[in-house]
Design a protein around this motif. Structure first.
Motif, PDB file in Angstrom:
ATOM      1  N   MET A   1      74.226  44.105  63.632  1.00 13.73           N
ATOM      2  CA  MET A   1      73.751  43.230  64.698  1.00 13.73           C
ATOM      3  C   MET A   1      72.417  42.630  64.268  1.00 13.73           C
ATOM      4  O   MET A   1      71.487  43.363  63.925  1.00 13.73           O
ATOM      5  N   ILE A   2      72.330  41.299  64.274  1.00  8.51           N
ATOM      6  CA  ILE A   2      71.111  40.604  63.870  1.00  8.51           C
ATOM      7  C   ILE A   2      70.460  39.999  65.103  1.00  8.51           C
ATOM      8  O   ILE A   2      71.067  39.200  65.814  1.00  8.51           O
ATOM      9  N   LEU A   3      69.228  40.388  65.355  1.00  8.47           N
ATOM     10  CA  LEU A   3      68.487  39.938  66.533  1.00  8.47           C
ATOM     11  C   LEU A   3      67.272  39.122  66.125  1.00  8.47           C
ATOM     12  O   LEU A   3      66.499  39.537  65.253  1.00  8.47           O
ATOM     13  N   GLY A   4      67.105  37.971  66.747  1.00  9.36           N
ATOM     14  CA  GLY A   4      65.868  37.223  66.620  1.00  9.36           C
ATOM     15  C   GLY A   4      65.154  37.355  67.957  1.00  9.36           C
ATOM     16  O   GLY A   4      65.644  36.873  68.975  1.00  9.36           O
ATOM     17  N   VAL A   5      64.023  38.027  67.983  1.00 16.27           N
ATOM     18  CA  VAL A   5      63.374  38.406  69.247  1.00 16.27           C
ATOM     19  C   VAL A   5      62.005  37.752  69.377  1.00 16.27           C
ATOM     20  O   VAL A   5      61.214  37.737  68.434  1.00 16.27           O
TER      21      VAL A   5
ATOM     22  N   SER B   1      66.004  38.429  73.386  1.00 17.89           N
ATOM     23  CA  SER B   1      66.594  38.034  72.112  1.00 17.89           C
ATOM     24  C   SER B   1      66.966  36.559  72.150  1.00 17.89           C
ATOM     25  O   SER B   1      67.828  36.140  72.910  1.00 17.89           O
ATOM     26  N   ASP B   2      66.277  35.770  71.343  1.00 19.21           N
ATOM     27  CA  ASP B   2      66.545  34.336  71.247  1.00 19.21           C
ATOM     28  C   ASP B   2      67.812  34.081  70.435  1.00 19.21           C
ATOM     29  O   ASP B   2      68.525  33.110  70.667  1.00 19.21           O
ATOM     30  N   THR B   3      68.051  34.924  69.450  1.00 21.60           N
ATOM     31  CA  THR B   3      69.198  34.773  68.563  1.00 21.60           C
ATOM     32  C   THR B   3      69.934  36.098  68.467  1.00 21.60           C
ATOM     33  O   THR B   3      69.315  37.149  68.317  1.00 21.60           O
ATOM     34  N   LEU B   4      71.261  36.055  68.561  1.00 26.72           N
ATOM     35  CA  LEU B   4      72.070  37.263  68.459  1.00 26.72           C
ATOM     36  C   LEU B   4      73.313  36.949  67.634  1.00 26.72           C
ATOM     37  O   LEU B   4      74.112  36.085  68.000  1.00 26.72           O
ATOM     38  N   MET B   5      73.447  37.621  66.499  1.00 26.15           N
ATOM     39  CA  MET B   5      74.595  37.440  65.625  1.00 26.15           C
ATOM     40  C   MET B   5      75.173  38.792  65.245  1.00 26.15           C
ATOM     41  O   MET B   5      74.447  39.780  65.129  1.00 26.15           O
ATOM     42  N   ILE B   6      76.485  38.815  65.045  1.00 29.65           N
ATOM     43  CA  ILE B   6      77.166  40.027  64.606  1.00 29.65           C
ATOM     44  C   ILE B   6      77.766  39.751  63.235  1.00 29.65           C
ATOM     45  O   ILE B   6      78.636  38.889  63.084  1.00 29.65           O
ATOM     46  N   LEU B   7      77.293  40.482  62.229  1.00 29.74           N
ATOM     47  CA  LEU B   7      77.752  40.318  60.857  1.00 29.74           C
ATOM     48  C   LEU B   7      78.709  41.452  60.517  1.00 29.74           C
ATOM     49  O   LEU B   7      78.345  42.625  60.594  1.00 29.74           O
ATOM     50  N   ASN B   8      79.941  41.095  60.147  1.00 27.70           N
ATOM     51  CA  ASN B   8      80.949  42.079  59.770  1.00 27.70           C
ATOM     52  C   ASN B   8      81.250  41.927  58.281  1.00 27.70           C
ATOM     53  O   ASN B   8      81.611  40.841  57.812  1.00 27.70           O
TER      54      ASN B   8
ATOM     55  N   THR C   1      75.770  46.859  74.818  1.00 25.57           N
ATOM     56  CA  THR C   1      76.354  45.720  75.529  1.00 25.57           C
ATOM     57  C   THR C   1      77.319  44.958  74.636  1.00 25.57           C
ATOM     58  O   THR C   1      78.413  44.576  75.051  1.00 25.57           O
ATOM     59  N   VAL C   2      76.909  44.729  73.385  1.00 28.30           N
ATOM     60  CA  VAL C   2      77.755  44.015  72.431  1.00 28.30           C
ATOM     61  C   VAL C   2      79.035  44.804  72.150  1.00 28.30           C
ATOM     62  O   VAL C   2      80.135  44.228  72.101  1.00 28.30           O
ATOM     63  N   GLU C   3      78.913  46.103  71.976  1.00 26.07           N
ATOM     64  CA  GLU C   3      80.082  46.932  71.687  1.00 26.07           C
ATOM     65  C   GLU C   3      81.083  46.888  72.834  1.00 26.07           C
ATOM     66  O   GLU C   3      82.305  46.786  72.621  1.00 26.07           O
TER      67      GLU C   3
ATOM     68  N   VAL D   1      79.246  48.795  66.443  1.00 24.48           N
ATOM     69  CA  VAL D   1      78.176  48.163  65.674  1.00 24.48           C
ATOM     70  C   VAL D   1      77.437  49.282  64.945  1.00 24.48           C
ATOM     71  O   VAL D   1      76.945  50.221  65.569  1.00 24.48           O
ATOM     72  N   ASP D   2      77.373  49.197  63.615  1.00 23.86           N
ATOM     73  CA  ASP D   2      76.823  50.286  62.816  1.00 23.86           C
ATOM     74  C   ASP D   2      75.308  50.235  62.675  1.00 23.86           C
ATOM     75  O   ASP D   2      74.635  51.263  62.760  1.00 23.86           O
ATOM     76  N   ARG D   3      74.763  49.063  62.437  1.00 24.83           N
ATOM     77  CA  ARG D   3      73.337  48.935  62.152  1.00 24.83           C
ATOM     78  C   ARG D   3      72.760  47.694  62.847  1.00 24.83           C
ATOM     79  O   ARG D   3      73.498  46.868  63.372  1.00 24.83           O
ATOM     80  N   TYR D   4      71.458  47.568  62.834  1.00 18.65           N
ATOM     81  CA  TYR D   4      70.829  46.377  63.402  1.00 18.65           C
ATOM     82  C   TYR D   4      69.707  45.897  62.492  1.00 18.65           C
ATOM     83  O   TYR D   4      69.106  46.667  61.726  1.00 18.65           O
TER      84      TYR D   4
END
Length: 370
Positions: free
Chosen positions: A80-84, A94-101, A143-145, A152-155
């Motif tokens: 999970m990538i957060l731009g806060v 969080s202004d930006t929220l992305m999920i990288l798989n 929440t994302v899960e 989600v494994d890591r952030y």
């Protein structure tokens, strides 16, 4: 024009769309690589020393970086990538929220618009960016899960205010501003947010670059996502400049203070290596949560199209998810009477069905130039 010829034309159009999409994927890849790489100072420290010692020729400096061999992930990993926008005495949102798989040498990046309306445990239905305000990265992860039906494994968390310093460290970016951007909010950004950007090709420093990314207009998150892509493109172009090599020590030193993550050093290296392999094989895919824009209680939300989201994850991004999860979710998220559809993802199934249909019908498009 026969059905076969029309099918070829559609196939060519889809190919062009795919090529443009791959470019956007590359920009997202650069963004993720930057996030991962800035935490690798201890590993690539020997490169910094070598770069500092060898100022006589750029080719030597470039070869040092090029020869760095990164490991790859042995197991699937979801990050999970957060731009806060954290501020003094305020946890921020969080202004930006992305999920990288990441799976083998494949990478998929799902953008979740900040205005997406979801169920937040203990707080009811709110915009997903409120999850961070209520409970930081832990509640956001939970929440994302629950929303996506996946673990989600890591952030990785990036402080957007500090991220501006990275832009300054690379010497700023050049970006085309499609229209004047003027906005003032005396209650935002620790004493007032002022955005004053003029139309045209501009050179932005860290402060103005963040203003560009944060600007909101009548397009809402649709415009913000598009500007984020433009921002990533500009960063990619700047980072590809050979002159950036000598600035790596400064860039890494600044960036370390802007990022927080629970990835281990080994995982960071493997993430960077896997992303690089995926980019080399054109196996990086991106998607955005589809839905409907709607005002609820006077607030603008993106109500998710859960059924379509399941399709985007499975078909577009190649992420295996529980189909029944999204079927259940679709009854939870329904658009109201006044709503505008939002879906910027290629509809692969629909395109293929359309092409097959026209092939079967053998329509004559000889008088249709479109």
């Amino acid at each position: 024009m026969g059905g076969t010829q029309q099918r070829e034309i559609l196939a060519e159009r889809r190919k062009k769309i795919a090529e443009n999409r791959k470019k956007k994927l590359f920009f997202s890849f650069i963004f993720c690589i930057l996030i991962g790489a800035i935490s690798l100072g201890t590993y690539v420290g020997f490169n910094f020393n070598s770069i500092g010692e060898k100022k006589s020729g750029l080719s030597k400096e470039k070869s040092i970086v090029a020869e760095t061999v990164l490991p790859t992930l042995q197991n699937d990993l979801t990050v999970m990538i957060l731009g806060v926008d954290e501020r003094k005495d305020d946890v921020g949102r969080s202004d930006t929220l992305m999920i990288l798989n990441l799976s083998d040498d494949n990478a998929a990046l799902l953008t979740i618009p900040r205005d997406t309306r979801v169920a937040i445990s203990g707080h009811g239905y709110e915009k997903i960016n409120a999850a961070y305000a209520h409970g930081g990265e832990k509640l956001t992860k939970k929440t994302v899960e629950k929303f996506l039906g996946m673990d989600v494994d890591r952030y990785v968390k990036v402080n957007t205010a500090e991220f501006g310093k990275i832009i300054d460290a690379i010497g700023g970016i050049d970006i085309f501003i499609e229209k004047p951007m003027h906005y003032e909010d005396p209650w935002d950004d620790n004493g007032g947010l002022v955005i004053n950007l003029e139309e045209g090709l501009r050179h932005l420093d860290g402060k103005t670059a963040i203003q560009f990314v944060r600007f909101r207009d009548s397009e809402g998150d649709a415009g913000r996502v598009r500007r984020q892509q433009a921002f990533m493109r500009a960063c990619a172009e700047r980072l590809s400049d050979p002159s950036i090599i000598v600035k790596l020590p400064e860039i890494f030193g600044v960036a370390i203070g802007a990022v927080e993550t629970d990835l281990s050093t080994g995982e960071m290296l493997a993430v960077a290596g896997t992303l690089k392999n995926a980019e080399d094989k054109a196996q990086i895919k991106t998607g955005v949560v589809p839905g409907w824009w709607q005002y609820i209680g006077g607030v603008s939300y993106l109500v998710p199209n859960a059924e379509r989201l399941g399709e985007v994850l499975n078909t577009n991004l190649g992420i295996e998810t529980d189909k029944e999860h999204f079927e259940r979710l679709s009854s939870e998220y329904l658009p109201g009477i006044e709503s505008d559809a939002y879906d910027v993802n290629p509809n692969i199934k629909k395109d293929l069905k359309l092409m097959d249909y026209m092939e079967r019908q053998k329509y004559d498009f000889s008088e249709n130039d479109t």
